[in-house]
Design an enzyme around this catalytic site. Structure first.
Site, mmCIF file in Angstrom:
data_model
loop_
_atom_site.group_PDB
_atom_site.id
_atom_site.type_symbol
_atom_site.label_atom_id
_atom_site.label_comp_id
_atom_site.label_asym_id
_atom_site.label_seq_id
_atom_site.Cartn_x
_atom_site.Cartn_y
_atom_site.Cartn_z
ATOM 1 N N ASP A 37 42.074 -15.201 68.184
ATOM 2 C CA ASP A 37 41.732 -16.386 67.598
ATOM 3 C C ASP A 37 40.182 -16.454 67.451
ATOM 4 O O ASP A 37 39.189 -16.263 68.493
ATOM 5 C CB ASP A 37 41.987 -17.579 68.726
ATOM 6 N N ASP A 38 39.589 -16.455 66.161
ATOM 7 C CA ASP A 38 38.186 -16.592 65.741
ATOM 8 C C ASP A 38 37.427 -15.178 66.103
ATOM 9 O O ASP A 38 36.356 -15.411 66.498
ATOM 10 C CB ASP A 38 37.580 -17.890 66.407
ATOM 11 N N CYS A 77 42.700 -22.067 61.852
ATOM 12 C CA CYS A 77 44.002 -21.354 62.723
ATOM 13 C C CYS A 77 45.596 -21.752 62.138
ATOM 14 O O CYS A 77 46.084 -21.091 61.800
ATOM 15 C CB CYS A 77 44.032 -22.342 63.983
ATOM 16 N N ARG A 81 48.175 -18.910 60.716
ATOM 17 C CA ARG A 81 49.214 -18.474 61.645
ATOM 18 C C ARG A 81 50.593 -18.968 60.944
ATOM 19 O O ARG A 81 51.401 -17.893 60.864
ATOM 20 C CB ARG A 81 49.185 -19.476 62.924
ATOM 21 N N LYS A 134 48.687 -18.721 72.204
ATOM 22 C CA LYS A 134 48.571 -19.689 71.298
ATOM 23 C C LYS A 134 49.531 -19.821 70.223
ATOM 24 O O LYS A 134 49.612 -19.070 69.375
ATOM 25 C CB LYS A 134 47.243 -19.695 70.606
ATOM 26 N N HIS A 136 50.327 -23.094 67.840
ATOM 27 C CA HIS A 136 49.466 -24.149 66.938
ATOM 28 C C HIS A 136 50.097 -24.372 65.426
ATOM 29 O O HIS A 136 49.721 -24.405 64.400
ATOM 30 C CB HIS A 136 48.322 -23.733 66.589
ATOM 31 N N SER A 159 44.939 -25.440 69.868
ATOM 32 C CA SER A 159 43.865 -24.742 70.497
ATOM 33 C C SER A 159 43.471 -25.195 71.677
ATOM 34 O O SER A 159 43.433 -26.359 72.266
ATOM 35 C CB SER A 159 42.599 -25.055 69.567
ATOM 36 N N HIS A 233 38.354 -18.106 70.816
ATOM 37 C CA HIS A 233 38.180 -19.565 70.378
ATOM 38 C C HIS A 233 37.210 -20.308 71.442
ATOM 39 O O HIS A 233 37.653 -19.946 72.613
ATOM 40 C CB HIS A 233 39.340 -20.212 69.977
ATOM 41 N N ASP A 285 42.994 -14.502 63.461
ATOM 42 C CA ASP A 285 43.426 -15.516 62.694
ATOM 43 C C ASP A 285 42.382 -15.963 61.576
ATOM 44 O O ASP A 285 42.935 -16.410 60.621
ATOM 45 C CB ASP A 285 43.974 -17.001 63.467
ATOM 46 N N ASN A 286 41.134 -15.669 61.999
ATOM 47 C CA ASN A 286 40.308 -16.236 61.017
ATOM 48 C C ASN A 286 38.786 -15.645 61.479
ATOM 49 O O ASN A 286 38.872 -15.110 62.834
ATOM 50 C CB ASN A 286 40.077 -17.578 60.638
ATOM 51 N N LYS A 306 34.358 -18.391 60.072
ATOM 52 C CA LYS A 306 35.473 -19.338 60.078
ATOM 53 C C LYS A 306 35.189 -20.654 59.415
ATOM 54 O O LYS A 306 34.288 -21.167 59.235
ATOM 55 C CB LYS A 306 35.591 -19.863 61.642
HETATM 56 MG MG MG Z 1 41.280 -19.511 64.640
#
Ligand code: MG
Length: 476
Positions: A37-38, A77, A81, A134, A136, A159, A233, A285-286, A306
């Site tokens: 994540d991130d 996110c 996803r 996660k 989301h 998150s 994240h 994811d980003n 992001k």
């Molecule tokens: Mg993310």
């Protein structure tokens, strides 16, 4: 009942008349998707970070394929996803919105049931499926992973910075010196909350234990494991073994713990003799959340992070690993998380939905070294709007906007044009030199947009609005 055992029993009942097909089933590879994540393009040693140590990911890259032009399908996110799971751009299934960028704890929506996830497809092909980490894609019971093709779920449904408690330090202070009790996030097993607030220091470790246990339990049959880390994240948390250990501060500690986790997963596959039967993907994811200064990562030489449709928002450090099956090396062709559903369907002999528009390609030829990647283009959406398109090395930005700044969207006519192979940092606009490419990319954007049918946004609906509406109707 353990999800794997459940599926095994179900599988036996369904497969009883077809036991002769066992040999064919045995050839199906397991699939593990490790989704961060991130995580930024520049946050791993094998993608150039000078001080974060990632020996397990470096080994994975050496033994497998490092992809340098691999994209998440959105810069935040929830839509990203949704695209990974369904192989479809979020604009097609309402998993984006013009007003809210992701789902929140007050959201009433989620991934629509009629969507086909990778888990749905592989379960139909006889796979055991587990989601760890996660989610989301909707936290209400009807949207949780066990309703979307997964036999089991263990993790945080959104998150790790949501459910902030009122007593936590104001503004950034809570993130700079984070404590688990500042965020009342639930840890869920199946559909039950088993801990709240979750002890975020232990998340990476517990996700890893859960993942390894699932692999061990499923060693005899094909499985799909989606291991979606909550980190890096913000707020950042590492366990005691990693806290204060890296040269890059808390952010580095978190990445080094994720690297440890990758080592545990690959080690378990090796110990069980499953390495050559398992395709593993590592990506994110980003891009990095740059507004969090040293608590956010780095996109390396890519622009922005992001939230933006510049390269740093969506191009991800990506590694595929499948010893003995995919030739090791660096792949510079295009790929995207959107491609995982068609690719898994091909490799795992699973059915693909035939009544839904898919935006993903089967990239197995590029993975197996038998042909080029069929992906030649990429569409860059911010929320519901198409901001940029890429074909081959050229990317045109029709609209730009800073990731989280107060500025308004700026439209460009002619669009800004970058040759990404020469200029990965998107510094030199070459539109004036290439009017024919500008025309071609305009046309590409236009014909893509013709295929998009507007649908209701799942992110716009709030629980509070629904409750107010209900009580109003009762009063009438
Ligand atoms: Mg993310």
């Amino acid at each position: 009942m353990n999800g794997c055992v459940q599926t095994a029993i179900l599988g036996l009942l369904i497969a009883a008349p077809f036991l002769g097909l066992e040999t064919a089933a045995a050839e199906k590879p397991n699939v593990v998707i490790i989704f961060c994540d991130d995580l930024g393009y520049g946050d791993l040693a094998c993608f150039g970070h000078p001080t974060i140590a990632t020996p397990n990911l470096d080994r994975m890259a050496r033994e497998g394929q490092k992809w340098t032009n691999f994209y998440a399908a959105a810069p935040v996110c929830t839509p990203s996803r949704a695209a990974l799971m369904t192989g479809r751009l979020p604009i097609r299934n309402g998993m984006c919105s013009a007003t809210r960028r992701v789902l929140f704890p007050d959201s009433a929506g989620g991934l629509p049931k009629e969507e086909v996830t990778i888990a749905d497809a592989l379960r139909a092909a006889g796979y055991a499926t587990a989601c760890v980490g996660k989610w989301h894609l909707g936290h209400l019971p009807e949207y949780l992973p066990t309703e979307q093709g997964f036999d089991s779920y263990f993790g945080i449904p959104y998150s790790n910075d949501m459910d902030r408690v009122a007593e936590s330090p104001k503004g950034r202070a809570a993130f700079l010196h984070p404590r688990p009790e500042y965020w009342n996030v639930p840890l869920v097993r199946g559909k039950e909350i088993i801990e709240r607030p979750a002890n975020q220091h232990m998340l990476t470790r517990r996700y890893t234990e859960e993942a390894v246990n699932f692999i061990k339990a499923c060693r005899e049959k094909p499985f799909f494991l989606y291991l979606a880390h909550s980190m890096p994240h913000v707020p950042l948390f590492a366990s005691e073994d990693f806290n204060g250990k890296s040269l890059r501060g808390l952010f580095g500690d978190v990445i080094e713990e994720i690297d440890w986790s990758v080592g545990e997963v690959l080690g378990a596959l090796g110990d069980l003799g499953l390495a050559e039967k398992t395709l593993v993907l590592f990506t994110s994811d980003n891009g990095p959340w740059l507004i969090f200064d040293q608590h956010g990562g780095s996109a390396g030489l890519l622009r922005e992070g992001k939230g933006s449709t510049w390269e740093g928002g969506m191009r991800e450090p990506t590694i595929f690993w499948w010893p003995g099956r995919i030739p090791p090396g660096v792949v510079r062709e295009l790929g995207a998380t959107l491609d995982m559903l068609p690719t898994c369907a091909k490799l795992c002999k699973a059915p693909l939905p035939d009544d839904l528009v898919l935006d993903g390609y089967d990239i197995s030829p590029a993975l197996l070294g038998t042909g080029p990647s069929p992906r030649k283009e990429m569409f860059f959406y911010r929320d519901t709007q198409l901001y940029a398109v890429r074909r081959g090395p050229f990317k045109a930005h029709f609209t730009t906007r800073s990731a989280y700044g107060a500025d308004k969207a700026e439209t460009h006519d002619p669009p800004l044009l970058y040759q990404l192979e020469h200029d990965p940092s998107e510094k030199c606009d070459v539109a004036a030199k290439h009017p024919e490419i500008v025309a071609e990319l305009r046309q590409l954007a236009k014909s893509h947009q013709k295929t998009v049918v507007p649908v209701r946004s799942q992110l716009d609906e709030k629980l509070i609005d629904i409750r107010q509406d209900l009580s109003k109707r009762r009063q009438e």
